[in-house]
Scaffold this motif. Structure first.
Motif, mmCIF file in Angstrom:
data_model
loop_
_atom_site.group_PDB
_atom_site.id
_atom_site.type_symbol
_atom_site.label_atom_id
_atom_site.label_comp_id
_atom_site.label_asym_id
_atom_site.label_seq_id
_atom_site.Cartn_x
_atom_site.Cartn_y
_atom_site.Cartn_z
ATOM 1 N N GLY A 81 0.775 -1.075 0.201
ATOM 2 C CA GLY A 81 0.510 -0.157 0.389
ATOM 3 C C GLY A 81 0.977 1.911 0.081
ATOM 4 O O GLY A 81 0.744 2.099 0.774
ATOM 5 N N CYS A 82 1.954 1.299 -0.158
ATOM 6 C CA CYS A 82 2.842 2.735 -0.546
ATOM 7 C C CYS A 82 3.653 3.086 -1.994
ATOM 8 O O CYS A 82 3.328 2.126 -3.243
ATOM 9 N N THR A 83 4.037 3.792 -2.172
ATOM 10 C CA THR A 83 4.773 4.264 -3.003
ATOM 11 C C THR A 83 5.880 4.888 -2.344
ATOM 12 O O THR A 83 5.978 5.271 -1.834
ATOM 13 N N LEU B 251 8.971 5.756 1.779
ATOM 14 C CA LEU B 251 7.602 5.694 1.120
ATOM 15 C C LEU B 251 6.896 6.323 1.845
ATOM 16 O O LEU B 251 7.020 6.456 3.195
ATOM 17 N N ARG B 252 5.761 6.229 1.362
ATOM 18 C CA ARG B 252 5.211 7.063 1.624
ATOM 19 C C ARG B 252 3.739 6.247 0.661
ATOM 20 O O ARG B 252 3.190 5.431 0.231
ATOM 21 N N PRO B 253 2.444 6.101 2.588
ATOM 22 C CA PRO B 253 1.246 5.687 1.622
ATOM 23 C C PRO B 253 0.601 5.628 0.927
ATOM 24 O O PRO B 253 0.367 7.611 0.417
ATOM 25 N N ALA B 254 -0.048 5.458 -0.115
ATOM 26 C CA ALA B 254 -0.275 5.516 -1.293
ATOM 27 C C ALA B 254 -2.085 6.556 -0.760
ATOM 28 O O ALA B 254 -2.280 5.906 0.030
ATOM 29 N N ASP B 255 -2.156 7.499 -1.978
ATOM 30 C CA ASP B 255 -3.127 8.356 -1.713
ATOM 31 C C ASP B 255 -4.111 7.694 -2.471
ATOM 32 O O ASP B 255 -4.629 6.958 -3.446
ATOM 33 N N PRO B 256 -5.586 6.825 -1.028
ATOM 34 C CA PRO B 256 -6.932 6.161 -1.297
ATOM 35 C C PRO B 256 -7.659 7.063 -1.976
ATOM 36 O O PRO B 256 -8.286 6.507 -2.847
ATOM 37 N N ARG B 257 -7.887 8.550 -2.232
ATOM 38 C CA ARG B 257 -8.596 8.638 -2.793
ATOM 39 C C ARG B 257 -8.702 8.726 -4.966
ATOM 40 O O ARG B 257 -9.912 8.467 -5.173
ATOM 41 N N TRP B 258 -7.468 7.894 -5.014
ATOM 42 C CA TRP B 258 -7.665 7.503 -6.451
ATOM 43 C C TRP B 258 -6.434 6.176 -7.304
ATOM 44 O O TRP B 258 -4.956 6.840 -7.266
#
Length: 422
Positions: free
Chosen positions: A187-189, A250-257
């Protein structure tokens, strides 16, 4: 039946062997500073969670140089005591808080959700597993927060039998691409990946080797600890070029998109997004032309981001180009539907397609774009690497992103696919 007394003595011997060493894993202050820069920008007084902190070399640097409020976590109380002493001696006692806890069970009032701007785990995530760490620690991040997690990886596609035997017995390794794919699946980018230099291993192993030479083998469990450490040192001497630590920002992927690969069913919508996003149909036509170019088109590097209603909100494409004779990727076009611009959809799809390139093992991406937009993904002027286009363009607009810093960056003229017309 397991002899738990023997297990306890071995654990104690291991900690005794490592007590008051300058580092508990490969690293250096220079690498910590470089990773801190890659993880930024941060708030003025960032809240940092240092997991598996050991005696706290990184925690002290983060507190002193980033002005961070550090919560330092470890299970071994003597490490935490050592860190508290060092923090007080450096006038950082109000910046470093130690917590004795299991990084695999970060519950309770010390670890509320959304409470940290940066999670830091140098050489420690293996204790719970990289995939578990990436998946579970995200809940602790504040909006916009990042994680720095390092993991040992193969740096060769064909590790020798000796290296593979050791690591099969001591935590089976994956390749850099496989580990990157695991981070994305969790779930990360990926903002950045740094393969730590050999000097980082020397900084850890040289003092450890001296300690091994002077240790008392008669202490309970010490014979086992010494044998295991000698084997580890020997394997590094013989096979050190075959594996190394990869440090991930790492950063959490944006769940909105939610972003994904383009499918054949998306082609009309992709054409429509590109037509709507630009003043002319040139970019939509460019995608069609690149799709027809077998040398330029790379399956899996054409990505879309979906709007909440399931329609396509944004698009990003990477195709094969070259710098001199070396392969690279060109990022173009990047398009966001006018109804969804300036809301994060474009960023989400760019990050997704760059992650896909990392998983493929690509090393270099080039973009001609707005110099205020693309640096957020890590792009810098291509001229820093001696890379130049074959046409006049402002230097700051021609940018490069190195995805794998273990691969030499080529210099020279950019050769675009014919569809670009340059």
């Amino acid at each position: 039946m397991t002899d738990h007394t023997d297990d306890a003595s071995r654990t104690e011997a291991f900690f005794t062997l490592h007590h008051r060493l300058p580092r508990q894993s490969p690293g250096s202050d220079a690498t910590t500073r470089r990773l801190l820069a890659l993880a930024g920008p941060l708030p003025d007084r960032p809240r940092v969670l240092d997991l598996g902190c050991g005696p706290g070399r990184a925690a002290l640097l983060l507190a002193a140089e980033a002005g961070a409020e550090v919560t330092a976590v470890d299970l071994h109380q003597p490490f935490l005591d050592e860190l508290r002493e060092a923090a007080a001696a450096r006038g950082l006692g109000d910046r470093v808080r130690t917590v004795r806890a299991d990084m695999g069970d970060l519950t309770g009032p010390a670890f509320p959700a959304g409470s940290f701007d940066l999670i830091w785990a140098e050489g420690s995530a293996y204790c719970v597993g990289f995939d578990t760490a990436v998946r579970d620690w995200q809940r602790l991040l504040a909006p916009g927060g990042a994680m720095m997690i390092s993991e040992c990886v193969w740096t060769t596609d064909a590790p020798s039998a000796g290296a593979r035997d050791f690591w099969d017995r001591n935590g089976s390794l994956r390749t850099l691409q496989e580990t990157t794919a695991a981070a994305v699946a969790a779930g990360c980018t990926v903002d950045a990946v740094l393969i730590q230099p050999e000097s980082d291993w020397d900084a850890y192993y040289a003092p450890l080797a001296e300690r091994v030479a002077s240790a008392d083998p008669g202490a309970p469990g010490m014979e086992w600890a010494l044998a295991a450490t000698r084997e580890e040192l020997a394997v590094r001497r013989a096979h050190g070029t075959e594996y190394g630590y990869a440090a991930y920002v790492l950063r959490p992927a944006d769940p909105r998109w939610p972003a994904r690969r383009e499918t054949a069913a998306d082609r009309a919508a992709v054409h429509a997004v590109n037509t709507a996003a630009f003043p002319t149909r040139d970019e939509a036509g460019l995608v069609d032309a690149l799709r027809a170019d077998a040398e330029a088109w790379l399956p899996g590097l054409s990505h879309v981001a979906e709007a909440p209603d399931g329609s396509l909100a944004a698009y990003a494409l990477l195709t094969r180009c070259r710098v001199g004779d070396a392969p690279a990727l060109a990022l173009a076009p990047v398009a966001t539907s006018p109804a969804h611009q300036r809301q994060g959809a474009g960023q989400a799809v760019v990050r997704a397609v760059l992650d896909a390139a990392r998983v493929r093992g690509e090393a270099l991406v080039l973009v001609l774009g707005h110099p205020a937009y693309y640096p957020r993904f890590g792009f810098v002027p291509a001229s820093r690497y001696g890379i130049r286009p074959g046409f006049e363009v402002p230097d700051e607009a021609m940018m490069a992103l190195v995805l794998d810093d273990s691969v030499p960056v080529p210099a020279g003229l950019i050769r675009y696919p014919a569809a670009f017309g340059v």
